[in-house]
Design a protein around this motif. Structure first.
Motif, PDB file in Angstrom:
ATOM      1  N   ALA A  20       1.051  -1.037  -0.044  1.00  0.00           N
ATOM      2  CA  ALA A  20      -0.593  -0.429  -0.462  1.00  0.00           C
ATOM      3  C   ALA A  20       0.801   0.938   0.046  1.00  0.00           C
ATOM      4  N   GLN A  21       0.456   2.249  -0.690  1.00  0.00           N
ATOM      5  CA  GLN A  21       1.850   3.273  -1.409  1.00  0.00           C
ATOM      6  C   GLN A  21       0.916   4.467  -0.506  1.00  0.00           C
ATOM      7  N   ALA A  22       1.645   5.951  -0.777  1.00  0.00           N
ATOM      8  CA  ALA A  22       0.907   6.245   0.450  1.00  0.00           C
ATOM      9  C   ALA A  22       0.161   7.506  -1.023  1.00  0.00           C
ATOM     10  N   ALA A  23       0.836   7.322  -2.022  1.00  0.00           N
ATOM     11  CA  ALA A  23       0.455   7.626  -3.139  1.00  0.00           C
ATOM     12  C   ALA A  23      -0.115   6.768  -4.492  1.00  0.00           C
ATOM     13  N   PRO A  24      -0.779   7.589  -5.418  1.00  0.00           N
ATOM     14  CA  PRO A  24      -1.648   5.972  -6.820  1.00  0.00           C
ATOM     15  C   PRO A  24      -0.247   5.589  -7.287  1.00  0.00           C
ATOM     16  N   ILE A  25      -0.068   4.207  -6.530  1.00  0.00           N
ATOM     17  CA  ILE A  25       0.996   3.486  -7.746  1.00  0.00           C
ATOM     18  C   ILE A  25       1.017   3.650  -9.134  1.00  0.00           C
ATOM     19  N   PRO A  26       2.082   4.038  -9.674  1.00  0.00           N
ATOM     20  CA  PRO A  26       1.850   4.311 -11.126  1.00  0.00           C
ATOM     21  C   PRO A  26       1.999   2.764 -11.986  1.00  0.00           C
ATOM     22  N   TYR A  27       1.579   2.508 -13.134  1.00  0.00           N
ATOM     23  CA  TYR A  27       1.247   1.305 -14.148  1.00  0.00           C
ATOM     24  C   TYR A  27       2.591   0.903 -14.349  1.00  0.00           C
ATOM     25  N   ALA A  28       3.290  -0.194 -13.503  1.00  0.00           N
ATOM     26  CA  ALA A  28       4.876  -0.950 -14.463  1.00  0.00           C
ATOM     27  C   ALA A  28       5.174  -1.457 -15.473  1.00  0.00           C
ATOM     28  N   ASN A  29       4.216  -1.737 -15.851  1.00  0.00           N
ATOM     29  CA  ASN A  29       4.350  -1.642 -16.777  1.00  0.00           C
ATOM     30  C   ASN A  29       3.935  -1.462 -18.505  1.00  0.00           C
ATOM     31  N   GLU A  30       4.142  -0.169 -18.480  1.00  0.00           N
ATOM     32  CA  GLU A  30       3.142   0.846 -19.782  1.00  0.00           C
ATOM     33  C   GLU A  30       3.505   0.447 -21.427  1.00  0.00           C
ATOM     34  N   SER A 130      -5.414  -1.708 -11.530  1.00  0.00           N
ATOM     35  CA  SER A 130      -6.243  -1.254  -9.339  1.00  0.00           C
ATOM     36  C   SER A 130      -4.849  -1.654  -8.556  1.00  0.00           C
ATOM     37  N   ALA A 131      -4.692  -1.142  -7.635  1.00  0.00           N
ATOM     38  CA  ALA A 131      -3.670  -0.742  -6.544  1.00  0.00           C
ATOM     39  C   ALA A 131      -4.226  -1.068  -5.321  1.00  0.00           C
ATOM     40  N   ALA A 132      -3.156  -0.619  -4.666  1.00  0.00           N
ATOM     41  CA  ALA A 132      -3.960  -0.272  -2.942  1.00  0.00           C
ATOM     42  C   ALA A 132      -3.054   0.910  -2.396  1.00  0.00           C
ATOM     43  N   TYR A 133      -3.846   2.451  -1.958  1.00  0.00           N
ATOM     44  CA  TYR A 133      -3.765   3.137  -1.569  1.00  0.00           C
ATOM     45  C   TYR A 133      -3.935   3.065  -0.611  1.00  0.00           C
ATOM     46  N   GLY A 134      -2.592   3.551  -0.088  1.00  0.00           N
ATOM     47  CA  GLY A 134      -2.077   4.341   1.445  1.00  0.00           C
ATOM     48  C   GLY A 134      -2.787   5.266   1.784  1.00  0.00           C
ATOM     49  N   GLY A 135      -3.651   6.386   0.851  1.00  0.00           N
ATOM     50  CA  GLY A 135      -3.835   7.324   1.888  1.00  0.00           C
ATOM     51  C   GLY A 135      -2.851   8.255   2.040  1.00  0.00           C
ATOM     52  N   ASP A 136      -3.373  10.327   1.653  1.00  0.00           N
ATOM     53  CA  ASP A 136      -2.311  10.987   2.163  1.00  0.00           C
ATOM     54  C   ASP A 136      -3.358  12.234   2.922  1.00  0.00           C
ATOM     55  N   GLY A 137      -2.359  13.191   2.569  1.00  0.00           N
ATOM     56  CA  GLY A 137      -3.666  14.269   3.189  1.00  0.00           C
ATOM     57  C   GLY A 137      -4.739  14.707   2.644  1.00  0.00           C
ATOM     58  N   ALA A 144      -6.873   2.406  -5.763  1.00  0.00           N
ATOM     59  CA  ALA A 144      -6.826   3.125  -6.380  1.00  0.00           C
ATOM     60  C   ALA A 144      -6.717   2.746  -7.841  1.00  0.00           C
ATOM     61  N   VAL A 145      -7.562   3.413  -9.661  1.00  0.00           N
ATOM     62  CA  VAL A 145      -8.343   2.573 -10.321  1.00  0.00           C
ATOM     63  C   VAL A 145      -7.813   3.592 -11.117  1.00  0.00           C
ATOM     64  N   GLY A 146      -7.129   2.924 -11.396  1.00  0.00           N
ATOM     65  CA  GLY A 146      -6.075   4.341 -13.395  1.00  0.00           C
ATOM     66  C   GLY A 146      -7.516   3.621 -14.735  1.00  0.00           C
ATOM     67  N   PHE A 147      -7.530   4.728 -15.377  1.00  0.00           N
ATOM     68  CA  PHE A 147      -8.470   4.366 -16.712  1.00  0.00           C
ATOM     69  C   PHE A 147      -7.329   4.798 -17.565  1.00  0.00           C
TER      70      PHE A 147
END
Length: 202
Positions: A20-30, A130-137, A144-147
């Motif tokens: 789980a990250q503190a920011a949306p996780i970018p897709y690794a296999n662009e 999609s990936a887990a998102y750890g949240g921020d301020g 997290a879901v990226g389209f």
């Protein structure tokens, strides 16, 4: 056996906490289509809330939600006008309800819509990552879901419009290779630690 179960449970907890990250996780296999067929469920009885987490698209689009195959009729978080952290409440769902996210292109209006369920996409491509998102301020922890908003999956970087959804569980969460490696390293490390303790006692 009890010690092995405890070891695996600890390693799994460490793995998923680390993933789980503190920011949306970018897709690794662009550039390569995601091969995960995601399935989302309501984590608990309560509201499903979406947060806008950014956009890298020239098309104008918004997000919608299907609950057990029925569109809620609620749509919003325009990628051209929304600000980071802006929220949209899709309303009450029941624990276990099947959720499908829908990206609606407003301009051009003849492209899409595209769904988190690949089988509903007219082009047959997977339009989300999609990936887990750890949240921020600004945005709480969630999924997290990226389209991708282009036909045939576009450039497969899955960042045309990004959201974080709360009260959503990823029912098809598949650990990535890095998470699997982390899990194995954790198990190996715990095993070596136990052997060292035994050696000191002997």
């Amino acid at each position: 056996m009890k010690h092995l179960t405890t070891t695996l449970a600890a390693a799994l907890a460490f793995t998923f906490a680390a993933s789980a990250q503190a920011a949306p996780i970018p897709y690794a296999n662009e550039g390569t289509e995601s091969n995960v067929q995601y399935e989302f469920r309501a984590a608990a009885t309560g509201d499903v809330v979406a947060y806008f987490a950014g956009s890298d698209a020239s098309y104008m689009n918004e997000i919608a939600l299907l609950v057990n195959g029925v569109d809620t009729g609620i749509r919003g978080l325009n990628n051209q006008t929304s600000v980071y952290g802006q929220m949209l409440n899709f309303g009450l769902v029941s624990a276990g309800d099947r959720l499908v996210f829908k990206l609606v292109n407003l301009n051009p209006a003849d492209v899409g819509p595209f769904y988190s369920d690949r089988s509903l996409n007219s082009d047959g491509f997977n339009h989300i990552y999609s990936a887990a998102y750890g949240g921020d301020g600004e945005i709480p922890a969630g999924i997290a879901v990226g389209f991708e908003d282009l036909r045939n999956g576009g450039d497969f970087d899955y960042n045309d419009e990004n959201f974080v959804f709360v009260n959503v569980a990823n029912a098809t969460d598949v650990p990535e290779p890095a998470s699997i490696a982390l899990l194995l390293a954790g198990v190996a490390g715990l095993g070596m630690s136990r052997r060292a303790k035994r050696a000191r006692k002997a």
